[in-house]
Design an enzyme around this catalytic site. Structure first.
Site, PDB file in Angstrom:
ATOM      1  N   ARG A  88      -0.327 -47.064  18.500  1.00 51.80           N
ATOM      2  CA  ARG A  88       0.682 -46.110  18.058  1.00 51.80           C
ATOM      3  C   ARG A  88       0.107 -44.701  17.953  1.00 51.80           C
ATOM      4  O   ARG A  88       0.798 -43.730  18.192  1.00 51.80           O
ATOM      5  CB  ARG A  88       1.243 -46.552  16.705  1.00 51.80           C
ATOM      6  N   ARG A  92      -6.702 -44.615  18.028  1.00 50.29           N
ATOM      7  CA  ARG A  92      -7.040 -45.912  17.442  1.00 50.29           C
ATOM      8  C   ARG A  92      -6.008 -46.972  17.784  1.00 50.29           C
ATOM      9  O   ARG A  92      -4.822 -46.657  17.933  1.00 50.29           O
ATOM     10  CB  ARG A  92      -7.221 -45.812  15.928  1.00 50.29           C
ATOM     11  N   CYS A 101      -4.240 -66.710   7.896  1.00 49.72           N
ATOM     12  CA  CYS A 101      -4.793 -65.993   6.744  1.00 49.72           C
ATOM     13  C   CYS A 101      -5.360 -67.019   5.773  1.00 49.72           C
ATOM     14  O   CYS A 101      -5.037 -68.207   5.850  1.00 49.72           O
ATOM     15  CB  CYS A 101      -3.708 -65.194   6.035  1.00 49.72           C
ATOM     16  N   CYS A 105       0.755 -64.115   1.557  1.00 49.10           N
ATOM     17  CA  CYS A 105       1.331 -63.250   0.537  1.00 49.10           C
ATOM     18  C   CYS A 105       2.843 -63.259   0.690  1.00 49.10           C
ATOM     19  O   CYS A 105       3.351 -63.121   1.806  1.00 49.10           O
ATOM     20  CB  CYS A 105       0.781 -61.845   0.696  1.00 49.10           C
ATOM     21  N   CYS A 108       4.365 -60.235   2.558  1.00 47.12           N
ATOM     22  CA  CYS A 108       3.668 -59.807   3.777  1.00 47.12           C
ATOM     23  C   CYS A 108       4.607 -59.117   4.758  1.00 47.12           C
ATOM     24  O   CYS A 108       5.674 -59.624   5.078  1.00 47.12           O
ATOM     25  CB  CYS A 108       3.038 -61.008   4.466  1.00 47.12           C
ATOM     26  N   ARG A 110       4.048 -58.793   7.833  1.00 45.95           N
ATOM     27  CA  ARG A 110       4.040 -59.504   9.118  1.00 45.95           C
ATOM     28  C   ARG A 110       4.421 -60.968   8.902  1.00 45.95           C
ATOM     29  O   ARG A 110       3.992 -61.841   9.648  1.00 45.95           O
ATOM     30  CB  ARG A 110       2.651 -59.435   9.761  1.00 45.95           C
ATOM     31  N   ASP A 308       5.100 -46.663   5.721  1.00 44.68           N
ATOM     32  CA  ASP A 308       5.172 -46.875   7.160  1.00 44.68           C
ATOM     33  C   ASP A 308       6.656 -46.801   7.513  1.00 44.68           C
ATOM     34  O   ASP A 308       7.444 -47.668   7.123  1.00 44.68           O
ATOM     35  CB  ASP A 308       4.582 -48.252   7.516  1.00 44.68           C
ATOM     36  N   LYS A 315       2.742 -44.009   9.660  1.00 44.02           N
ATOM     37  CA  LYS A 315       2.562 -43.866   8.206  1.00 44.02           C
ATOM     38  C   LYS A 315       2.582 -42.402   7.809  1.00 44.02           C
ATOM     39  O   LYS A 315       1.920 -41.587   8.426  1.00 44.02           O
ATOM     40  CB  LYS A 315       1.191 -44.417   7.815  1.00 44.02           C
TER      41      LYS A 315
HETATM   42  C1  PLP Z   1      -1.669 -48.513   9.858  1.00 46.27           C
HETATM   43  C2  PLP Z   1      -1.938 -48.422  11.291  1.00 46.27           C
HETATM   44  C3  PLP Z   1      -3.132 -47.872  11.792  1.00 46.27           C
HETATM   45  C4  PLP Z   1      -4.201 -47.346  10.875  1.00 46.27           C
HETATM   46  O1  PLP Z   1      -3.806 -46.167  10.284  1.00 46.27           O
HETATM   47  P1  PLP Z   1      -4.856 -45.333   9.440  1.00 46.27           P
HETATM   48  O2  PLP Z   1      -4.021 -44.250   8.870  1.00 46.27           O
HETATM   49  O3  PLP Z   1      -5.900 -44.873  10.403  1.00 46.27           O
HETATM   50  O4  PLP Z   1      -5.439 -46.249   8.425  1.00 46.27           O
HETATM   51  C5  PLP Z   1      -3.314 -47.799  13.131  1.00 46.27           C
HETATM   52  N1  PLP Z   1      -2.395 -48.260  13.996  1.00 46.27           N
HETATM   53  C6  PLP Z   1      -1.239 -48.790  13.567  1.00 46.27           C
HETATM   54  C7  PLP Z   1      -0.278 -49.287  14.565  1.00 46.27           C
HETATM   55  C8  PLP Z   1      -0.982 -48.906  12.209  1.00 46.27           C
HETATM   56  O5  PLP Z   1       0.171 -49.461  11.782  1.00 46.27           O
HETATM   57  S1  SF4 Z   2      -0.535 -59.487   3.705  1.00 45.41           S
HETATM   58 FE1  SF4 Z   2       0.115 -60.871   5.380  1.00 45.41          FE
HETATM   59  S2  SF4 Z   2      -1.472 -60.643   6.951  1.00 45.41           S
HETATM   60 FE2  SF4 Z   2      -2.346 -59.874   5.028  1.00 45.41          FE
HETATM   61  S3  SF4 Z   2      -3.376 -61.662   4.085  1.00 45.41           S
HETATM   62 FE3  SF4 Z   2      -1.320 -61.552   3.222  1.00 45.41          FE
HETATM   63  S4  SF4 Z   2      -0.125 -62.951   4.534  1.00 45.41           S
HETATM   64 FE4  SF4 Z   2      -1.993 -62.437   5.681  1.00 45.41          FE
END
Ligand code: PLP
Ligand code: SF4
Length: 340
Positions: A88, A92, A101, A105, A108, A110, A308, A315
């Protein structure tokens, strides 16, 4: 007393006195994975509705889907060029090497993806394709290994991953996001540490924890093994109703991180994952908590409060803001004229 095994079913939770099975709870457990490690069972103690219990014990409230909640709350899919990669920001990428995991959680972001038997870990061919994607893009400076939780991979798998990254010159930093040092500290073995430090790459570890009760002496020991090996650590936490949405809880959490040599990095506003409305605060509540933290505790203890933005927009810091049109606010809330 420490229980021997991770609790993974409603039956096991019931035997431990941590759940009363009912049809709604069965429906939750059928939809979303459950796992509570022995260390977290101990941290829950006899308070299933306490700050640690609420994070890991399934509740019927997870069946309620609030407006705006989505299976892909932060829009990762739109930015996934190959399996396992989310790209994104130019410099990075996220690398999701596995989907399991140590704990699951209840909030979560995801939650539709993680689990022991949902999506398989990346195959060797998929990992090759992900690495080729990174290798072909010199602007990628940092690889953020996430999941799932990458620290549930074996040291052998982790060192294989590091060896592949080592061959990509333009990747200078490898960052792991994990909950393992707190929830399963015994997994941070010397061979895991060696897998991370064995290459020339700079490695950072971001620990996800949300309440000081998760940061036990065993967790402190696990983090010390990483930090003493030269790995700097940062924290990430999610602002969660009934877990850490009080000035005292946030203050204790941030102080504990800093005492453990972990720099508070992000406090995430809770994402719009399905069935998590009971955890979400408002942004205004989050800002008030952050303002309180700024007024009371060391600058070292200040995370950045971030959201986010749904839809894959990334973010953003969400305040509070101390600067007005012609004035700034001091940490105790008084305004002062200052040209901007
Ligand atoms: C959160 C995230 C990151 C990391 O973001 P930082 O601000 O560098 O911690 C990188 N890529 C994606 C897709 C993310 O959701
Ligand atoms: S937040 Fe989601 S991805 Fe992270 S440890 Fe918990 S269950 Fe796993």
């Amino acid at each position: 007393m420490t229980t021997a095994a991770t609790l993974r079913t409603l039956g096991a939770l019931a035997d431990a006195g941590l759940a009363e099975p009912s049809p709604p709870l069965e429906a939750v457990a059928a939809r979303y994975a459950v796992a509570v490690t022995p260390v977290m069972v101990e941290a829950i103690g006899d308070a299933p509705d306490g700050p640690v219990g609420r994070q890991f014990l399934p509740t019927a409230a997870e069946l309620t889907q609030a407006p705006g909640e989505s299976d892909d709350p932060i829009g990762d899919e739109a930015h996934s060029p190959v399996a396992g990669i989310v790209h994104r920001y130019p410099d990075r990428v996220l690398l999701k090497a596995n989907h399991a995991c140590a704990v699951y959680c209840r909030f979560c972001f995801r939650r539709e993806m993680v689990g022991p038997d949902g999506v398989r870990p990346l195959s060797s061919a998929q990992l090759d394709a992900a690495m080729a994607y990174v290798a072909g893009r010199p602007e990628i400076w940092e690889v953020i290994v996430t999941g799932g939780d990458p620290f549930v991979l074996s040291p052998r798998r982790l060192s294989g991953l590091m060896a592949r990254l080592e061959r990509i010159d333009h990747v200078k930093v490898v960052r792991f996001h994990t909950r393992v040092p707190a929830v399963a500290p015994d997994r941070v073995t010397p061979s895991l540490v060696k897998a991370l430090t064995g290459t020339g790459k700079t490695v950072w570890v971001a620990l996800h924890a949300n309440h000081a009760d998760e940061l036990t002496p065993a967790a402190e020991g696990a983090c010390a093994r990483l930090i003493d090996a030269g790995i700097p650590m940062v924290s990430q936490s999610v602002l969660l109703r009934g877990v850490n949405d009080s000035p005292a809880a946030l203050e204790a959490l941030m102080r504990r991180f800093v005492e453990m040599r972990i720099k508070p990095y992000y406090l995430h506003h809770a994402d719009m994952a399905p069935g998590t409305g009971h955890f979400r605060t408002t942004l205004a509540e989050g800002q008030a908590l952050m303002r309180g933290l700024r007024g009371r505790v060391s600058g070292l203890c200040q995370p950045t409060y971030v959201l986010d933005i749904p839809g894959g927009f990334g973010k953003s810091p969400v305040g509070p803001c101390y600067v007005g049109e012609d004035r700034v606010t001091d940490p105790s809330g008084r305004e002062h004229r200052y040209p901007t």
